[in-house]
Every structure is written in C-alpha cells, then in structure tokens.
Scaffold this active site. Structure first.
Site, PDB file in Angstrom:
ATOM      1  N   LEU A 164       0.860  -1.195   0.000  1.00 12.14           N
ATOM      2  CA  LEU A 164       0.000   0.000   0.000  1.00 12.14           C
ATOM      3  C   LEU A 164       0.897   1.246   0.000  1.00 12.14           C
ATOM      4  O   LEU A 164       1.074   1.927   1.000  1.00 12.14           O
ATOM      5  CB  LEU A 164      -0.929   0.010   1.213  1.00 12.14           C
ATOM      6  CG  LEU A 164      -2.020   1.088   1.164  1.00 12.14           C
ATOM      7  CD1 LEU A 164      -3.138   0.684   0.219  1.00 12.14           C
ATOM      8  CD2 LEU A 164      -2.595   1.373   2.547  1.00 12.14           C
ATOM      9  N   GLY A 165       1.471   1.515  -1.167  1.00 14.45           N
ATOM     10  CA  GLY A 165       2.279   2.727  -1.357  1.00 14.45           C
ATOM     11  C   GLY A 165       1.481   3.707  -2.190  1.00 14.45           C
ATOM     12  O   GLY A 165       0.258   3.780  -2.089  1.00 14.45           O
ATOM     13  N   ARG A 166       2.192   4.440  -3.053  1.00 16.06           N
ATOM     14  CA  ARG A 166       1.502   5.454  -3.879  1.00 16.06           C
ATOM     15  C   ARG A 166       0.460   4.808  -4.787  1.00 16.06           C
ATOM     16  O   ARG A 166      -0.703   5.223  -4.818  1.00 16.06           O
ATOM     17  CB  ARG A 166       2.543   6.209  -4.721  1.00 16.06           C
ATOM     18  CG  ARG A 166       3.413   7.165  -3.927  1.00 16.06           C
ATOM     19  CD  ARG A 166       4.525   7.713  -4.801  1.00 16.06           C
ATOM     20  NE  ARG A 166       5.438   6.639  -5.184  1.00 16.06           N
ATOM     21  CZ  ARG A 166       6.683   6.516  -4.720  1.00 16.06           C
ATOM     22  NH1 ARG A 166       7.185   7.423  -3.921  1.00 16.06           N
ATOM     23  NH2 ARG A 166       7.443   5.510  -5.091  1.00 16.06           N
ATOM     24  N   ILE A 167       0.859   3.772  -5.548  1.00 21.05           N
ATOM     25  CA  ILE A 167      -0.080   3.154  -6.488  1.00 21.05           C
ATOM     26  C   ILE A 167      -1.126   2.334  -5.726  1.00 21.05           C
ATOM     27  O   ILE A 167      -2.313   2.361  -6.056  1.00 21.05           O
ATOM     28  CB  ILE A 167       0.672   2.277  -7.515  1.00 21.05           C
ATOM     29  CG1 ILE A 167       1.644   3.142  -8.324  1.00 21.05           C
ATOM     30  CG2 ILE A 167      -0.299   1.568  -8.446  1.00 21.05           C
ATOM     31  CD1 ILE A 167       2.621   2.359  -9.202  1.00 21.05           C
ATOM     32  N   ARG A 217       5.763  -3.810   5.004  1.00 22.66           N
ATOM     33  CA  ARG A 217       6.666  -4.151   6.107  1.00 22.66           C
ATOM     34  C   ARG A 217       6.320  -3.334   7.339  1.00 22.66           C
ATOM     35  O   ARG A 217       6.523  -3.759   8.465  1.00 22.66           O
ATOM     36  CB  ARG A 217       8.121  -3.916   5.695  1.00 22.66           C
ATOM     37  CG  ARG A 217       8.614  -4.945   4.706  1.00 22.66           C
ATOM     38  CD  ARG A 217       9.883  -4.502   4.058  1.00 22.66           C
ATOM     39  NE  ARG A 217       9.727  -3.220   3.393  1.00 22.66           N
ATOM     40  CZ  ARG A 217      10.652  -2.605   2.681  1.00 22.66           C
ATOM     41  NH1 ARG A 217      11.835  -3.159   2.567  1.00 22.66           N
ATOM     42  NH2 ARG A 217      10.425  -1.450   2.100  1.00 22.66           N
ATOM     43  N   ARG A 227       5.851  -6.509 -10.300  1.00 22.91           N
ATOM     44  CA  ARG A 227       6.922  -7.131 -11.071  1.00 22.91           C
ATOM     45  C   ARG A 227       6.672  -8.633 -11.062  1.00 22.91           C
ATOM     46  O   ARG A 227       6.258  -9.198 -10.036  1.00 22.91           O
ATOM     47  CB  ARG A 227       8.295  -6.839 -10.458  1.00 22.91           C
ATOM     48  CG  ARG A 227       8.801  -5.422 -10.672  1.00 22.91           C
ATOM     49  CD  ARG A 227       9.144  -5.149 -12.145  1.00 22.91           C
ATOM     50  NE  ARG A 227       9.657  -3.802 -12.367  1.00 22.91           N
ATOM     51  CZ  ARG A 227       8.929  -2.759 -12.748  1.00 22.91           C
ATOM     52  NH1 ARG A 227       7.627  -2.894 -12.961  1.00 22.91           N
ATOM     53  NH2 ARG A 227       9.489  -1.568 -12.934  1.00 22.91           N
ATOM     54  N   ASP A 245      -0.076  -8.252 -15.447  1.00 21.98           N
ATOM     55  CA  ASP A 245       0.505  -7.260 -16.375  1.00 21.98           C
ATOM     56  C   ASP A 245       2.012  -7.465 -16.507  1.00 21.98           C
ATOM     57  O   ASP A 245       2.641  -6.880 -17.379  1.00 21.98           O
ATOM     58  CB  ASP A 245       0.215  -5.842 -15.841  1.00 21.98           C
ATOM     59  CG  ASP A 245       0.687  -4.748 -16.802  1.00 21.98           C
ATOM     60  OD1 ASP A 245       0.453  -4.895 -18.023  1.00 21.98           O
ATOM     61  OD2 ASP A 245       1.288  -3.759 -16.339  1.00 21.98           O
ATOM     62  N   GLU A 286       9.678 -11.726 -18.545  1.00 22.41           N
ATOM     63  CA  GLU A 286       9.115 -10.973 -19.672  1.00 22.41           C
ATOM     64  C   GLU A 286      10.209 -10.403 -20.575  1.00 22.41           C
ATOM     65  O   GLU A 286      11.295 -10.093 -20.083  1.00 22.41           O
ATOM     66  CB  GLU A 286       8.189  -9.865 -19.152  1.00 22.41           C
ATOM     67  CG  GLU A 286       8.842  -8.823 -18.286  1.00 22.41           C
ATOM     68  CD  GLU A 286       7.819  -7.819 -17.753  1.00 22.41           C
ATOM     69  OE1 GLU A 286       6.873  -8.228 -17.062  1.00 22.41           O
ATOM     70  OE2 GLU A 286       7.993  -6.614 -18.036  1.00 22.41           O
ATOM     71  N   HIS A 288       2.606  -5.824 -20.025  1.00 19.11           N
ATOM     72  CA  HIS A 288       3.246  -4.779 -19.208  1.00 19.11           C
ATOM     73  C   HIS A 288       2.857  -3.376 -19.712  1.00 19.11           C
ATOM     74  O   HIS A 288       3.714  -2.596 -20.151  1.00 19.11           O
ATOM     75  CB  HIS A 288       4.766  -4.949 -19.195  1.00 19.11           C
ATOM     76  CG  HIS A 288       5.412  -4.255 -18.020  1.00 19.11           C
ATOM     77  ND1 HIS A 288       6.548  -4.705 -17.418  1.00 19.11           N
ATOM     78  CD2 HIS A 288       5.070  -3.119 -17.344  1.00 19.11           C
ATOM     79  CE1 HIS A 288       6.891  -3.895 -16.436  1.00 19.11           C
ATOM     80  NE2 HIS A 288       6.000  -2.909 -16.367  1.00 19.11           N
TER      81      HIS A 288
HETATM   82  P1  NDP Z   1       5.853   2.822  -3.308  1.00 25.27           P
HETATM   83  O1  NDP Z   1       7.274   2.804  -2.881  1.00 25.27           O
HETATM   84  O2  NDP Z   1       5.053   4.045  -3.131  1.00 25.27           O
HETATM   85  O3  NDP Z   1       5.059   1.643  -2.597  1.00 25.27           O
HETATM   86  C1  NDP Z   1       5.575   0.360  -2.430  1.00 25.27           C
HETATM   87  C2  NDP Z   1       4.960  -0.234  -1.169  1.00 25.27           C
HETATM   88  O4  NDP Z   1       5.427  -1.584  -1.054  1.00 25.27           O
HETATM   89  C3  NDP Z   1       5.326   0.518   0.090  1.00 25.27           C
HETATM   90  O5  NDP Z   1       4.149   0.852   0.773  1.00 25.27           O
HETATM   91  C4  NDP Z   1       6.184  -0.468   0.888  1.00 25.27           C
HETATM   92  O6  NDP Z   1       5.869  -0.357   2.267  1.00 25.27           O
HETATM   93  C5  NDP Z   1       5.753  -1.825   0.317  1.00 25.27           C
HETATM   94  N1  NDP Z   1       6.840  -2.808   0.349  1.00 25.27           N
HETATM   95  C6  NDP Z   1       8.097  -2.646  -0.133  1.00 25.27           C
HETATM   96  N2  NDP Z   1       8.803  -3.766   0.073  1.00 25.27           N
HETATM   97  C7  NDP Z   1       7.985  -4.635   0.707  1.00 25.27           C
HETATM   98  C8  NDP Z   1       8.148  -5.961   1.209  1.00 25.27           C
HETATM   99  N3  NDP Z   1       9.303  -6.621   1.103  1.00 25.27           N
HETATM  100  N4  NDP Z   1       7.084  -6.553   1.798  1.00 25.27           N
HETATM  101  C9  NDP Z   1       5.914  -5.898   1.927  1.00 25.27           C
HETATM  102  N5  NDP Z   1       5.699  -4.639   1.486  1.00 25.27           N
HETATM  103  C10 NDP Z   1       6.736  -4.021   0.881  1.00 25.27           C
HETATM  104  O7  NDP Z   1       5.874   2.363  -4.836  1.00 25.27           O
HETATM  105  P2  NDP Z   1       4.795   2.658  -5.961  1.00 25.27           P
HETATM  106  O8  NDP Z   1       3.436   2.454  -5.415  1.00 25.27           O
HETATM  107  O9  NDP Z   1       5.120   3.953  -6.609  1.00 25.27           O
HETATM  108  O10 NDP Z   1       5.176   1.495  -7.014  1.00 25.27           O
HETATM  109  C11 NDP Z   1       5.108   0.131  -6.625  1.00 25.27           C
HETATM  110  C12 NDP Z   1       5.690  -0.769  -7.694  1.00 25.27           C
HETATM  111  O11 NDP Z   1       4.798  -0.884  -8.786  1.00 25.27           O
HETATM  112  C13 NDP Z   1       6.991  -0.282  -8.343  1.00 25.27           C
HETATM  113  O12 NDP Z   1       8.124  -0.585  -7.558  1.00 25.27           O
HETATM  114  C14 NDP Z   1       7.002  -0.986  -9.678  1.00 25.27           C
HETATM  115  O13 NDP Z   1       7.755  -2.172  -9.636  1.00 25.27           O
HETATM  116  C15 NDP Z   1       5.528  -1.325  -9.920  1.00 25.27           C
HETATM  117  N6  NDP Z   1       5.044  -0.624 -11.112  1.00 25.27           N
HETATM  118  C16 NDP Z   1       4.573  -1.344 -12.177  1.00 25.27           C
HETATM  119  C17 NDP Z   1       4.112  -0.707 -13.304  1.00 25.27           C
HETATM  120  C18 NDP Z   1       3.571  -1.466 -14.462  1.00 25.27           C
HETATM  121  O14 NDP Z   1       3.682  -0.994 -15.580  1.00 25.27           O
HETATM  122  N7  NDP Z   1       2.955  -2.619 -14.266  1.00 25.27           N
HETATM  123  C19 NDP Z   1       4.169   0.745 -13.433  1.00 25.27           C
HETATM  124  C20 NDP Z   1       4.625   1.411 -12.246  1.00 25.27           C
HETATM  125  C21 NDP Z   1       5.064   0.729 -11.142  1.00 25.27           C
HETATM  126  P3  NDP Z   1       6.979  -0.704   3.390  1.00 25.27           P
HETATM  127  O15 NDP Z   1       8.198   0.091   3.031  1.00 25.27           O
HETATM  128  O16 NDP Z   1       6.338  -0.314   4.691  1.00 25.27           O
HETATM  129  O17 NDP Z   1       7.190  -2.166   3.299  1.00 25.27           O
END
Ligand code: NDP
Length: 320
Positions: A153-156, A176, A232, A256, A261, A279
């Site tokens: 639960l990050g930006r996306i 985490r 990913r 996606d 890939e 993708h």
């Molecule tokens: P953010 O960094 O905003 O969010 C990622 C979230 O994942 C954070 O809330 C983080 O919380 C959590 N996280 C990171 N590592 C772990 C872990 N090991 N276990 C559990 N939670 C974890 O990233 P975005 O939302 O901007 O982007 C997310 C991903 O989406 C990108 O990294 C990219 O790979 C993918 N993406 C895919 C696209 C596509 O075309 N399909 C396009 C754009 C992005 P915490 O740190 O508390 O764990």
C-alpha cells in the site's frame, strides 16, 4: 562552454532527449558503431546516465568512474543496483507519482477483466459463438462482496484502494510497516491472503520481494481467490501460480508483468483462467511523457544545482 556528458545506453521516450537539449552532450550509445570503445574513450567525462531498460550494476559503474547520477525511467528501479551505486557515491532517481493514476486504472481494468472474464467473452463474440445463438456462460465470480488485500500500500496501492472503495470492495493491506490509513493492516502476508479473496500486488521487484507470493500464499487465498499483479513478475513464484490456476487452488489471475518478460510461461498462455497483458500499466502517451519529463528534470536539476529531484531511498545517505 563545454557541456556535461550524459550517457543514454538504450532508446528512451523522445521527451527525455528533448528535455536535455542544450543542457548536455548526450551519447546515444546504441547508435554508436563501437559502444565499448566510446565507453572506454569517454569514461572520465560521462557524469550521468539516463537509463531506460538497461541493467546497471556495480561492474557497469566501475567502467564509468565519473558518473554521479543515474536517472532511471519508471518508478520501479529493480534493473539498477541502487546499493552498489550508493557504495560508489552514485545517486539514483526514479519517476514516482506521475504514473499512479494510470497504473491504478490498469489494475482496475485488469481486475474487472479477470473477475468477469471480459477478454474471454469478447473472444467468444468475435469467434461468432454469440451470433450462433448461444449466450456467453454466466461467470462464476462477481466483484461484489469481495475483500481486497493490497500487497504494497504505497503510492499506487493507495490509488487502487481509492478506486475499489466505490465498488463496495473492502480493503486490507500488508507492508513491512503499518501506515496511518483507514485500512486494516496485516503484519503477515499469509494471514492477509487467508482473509481476502483478491490479492492485489503492487510492491517493488528485486531480490527482497522475490517469490513472496508462493504456493502457500496462493493456497491461503483459496478457490475463490483472484491474484492481480501490476508490480513485477518476480514477486510471484510463476510455476506455483501456474499450478494453482491449473488445479483451481485459486480462481483466476490477471497479470501485467511476468517473471521472464517479454517471455511468458507457456502454460499461462493456454490456461483459460489467466488474463494476460503485455506490461502496459503506465503505457499511455501522456503518462510516459510525464515520466520522461521527470527523468530530464532530474538530470537538469542535478547538472545545474548539484541535487536531483526524486532520489530513491538507497541514495538518501549520499544526500544527507
Ligand atoms: P511505493 O514505494 O510508493 O510503494 C511500495 C509499497 O510496497 C510501500 O508501501 C512499501 O511499504 C511496500 N513494500 C516494499 N517492500 C515490501 C516488502 N518486502 N514486503 C511488503 N511490502 C513491501 O511504490 P509505488 O506504489 O510507486 O510502485 C510500486 C511498484 O509498482 C513499483 O516498484 C514498480 O515495480 C511497480 N510498477 C509497475 C508498473 C507497471 O507498468 N505494471 C508501473 C509502475 C510501477 P513498506 O516500506 O512499509 O514495506
């Protein structure tokens, strides 16, 4: 005045070069007849890299000791070894924020396609089966009454949560660390999977998240379970997913992204309960242009002011 030298190892969205015009000398490495010779000759001049799909690790950077910035296209930067870069004093930037809505829209589309079998239904029509007089079979699943577990639960992830709320889908999540949000937090991914019937994957790729979604997690999700992956491919154990889809351990998957890939596991191509996209999460012209502009902005800001705009967390010790 001599312009700083920036390396572009492979082709990128044209807005990157347009945004750098007049600010640097841009080496388009893939257009060079002798790329290795160029890297050797210009090794002490290249101060920054505009990176698209190129894998950049410590060995790559050791060939370019003057580099101080890698401006990467995309929010995921798992092709770049950001820790190895930090060890060498190299800052990495990505393109966060400008693609959240686009990727969240794609995730919603993929979810609806998967739960309501929309691409299969369209193929049915195009194959003339509807015109033959037989309606498409009722789908066993509906979106209504479901609970979504967001892995990441990050930006996306937040933008996806905002979108599913009006659909009446409740949301829980696993990161985490717990966030100050209205959604229920699960410190354990396995427990989250057991309590939801949609697993929405939006975490970064790379070694630390490799195969986080494995056979055990899929089993916990259960026979009504739907997996959507817009993160990913490496986050899911793809063979375990194929097995879970084939044995109806879960209901279906919308993907996606893929582990190898653009190669897709051959069994996924034949499984009727998998919806597959190439993708395209952020793949619209406006969003890709916004991402390219942010790459160029990071480079320009670094070249003129010495600081980048959107460094990745691994680079923060270098900027303190
Ligand atoms: P953010 O960094 O905003 O969010 C990622 C979230 O994942 C954070 O809330 C983080 O919380 C959590 N996280 C990171 N590592 C772990 C872990 N090991 N276990 C559990 N939670 C974890 O990233 P975005 O939302 O901007 O982007 C997310 C991903 O989406 C990108 O990294 C990219 O790979 C993918 N993406 C895919 C696209 C596509 O075309 N399909 C396009 C754009 C992005 P915490 O740190 O508390 O764990």
């Amino acid at each position: 005045m001599e312009l700083p030298v920036v390396l572009m190892p492979g082709p990128m969205n044209a807005a990157v070069a347009a945004g750098l015009d007049g600010h640097c000398e841009l080496i388009r490495l893939w257009e060079e007849p002798d790329p290795d010779g160029v890297l050797a000759r210009r090794r002490d001049e290249i101060v920054a890299i505009a990176a698209g799909g190129t894998v950049i690790d410590g060995a790559y950077l050791d060939r370019l000791p003057a580099v101080r910035l890698i401006a990467s296209f995309g929010v995921g930067y798992d092709r770049i070894d950001a820790a190895a870069a930090a060890e060498r004093g190299v800052v990495v930037t990505n393109t966060p924020g400008v693609l959240d809505d686009e990727v969240a829209d794609t995730a919603m589309g993929l979810l609806l396609m998967t739960v309501r079998e929309l691409s299969r239904a369209e193929r049915y029509l195009r194959d003339g089966k509807w015109a033959d007089g037989t309606p498409y079979p009722l789908t066993p699943a509906t979106l209504h009454g479901r609970r979504m577990g967001i892995l990441g639960l990050g930006r996306i992830g937040q933008a996806i949560a905002d979108r599913v709320k009006p659909f009446g889908v409740s949301v829980a999540y696993h990161n985490r660390s717990q966030k100050d949000v209205e959604y229920e937090y699960y410190p354990s991914l396995l427990e989250l999977a057991a309590d939801v019937d949609i697993l929405m994957i939006v975490i970064p790729g790379g070694d630390s998240t490799r195969h986080l979604v494995n056979a055990e997690v899929l089993k916990a999700l259960g026979p009504d379970g739907i997996v959507i992956n817009v993160a990913r491919g490496t986050v899911i154990d793809e063979q375990a997913l194929v097995d879970a889809l084939r044995t109806n351990t879960i209901l279906s998957a919308g993907l996606d992204v893929f582990e190898h890939e653009p190669k897709v596991h051959p069994d996924l191509l034949t499984l009727p309960n998998a919806v597959l996209l190439p993708h395209v999460g952020s793949a619209t012209q406006p969003t890709r242009t916004a991402m390219a502009n942010l790459v160029a902005d990071n480079l320009r800001h670094y070249l003129t002011k010495g600081t980048p705009l959107t460094p990745v967390p691994e680079s923060s010790p270098l900027l303190a």
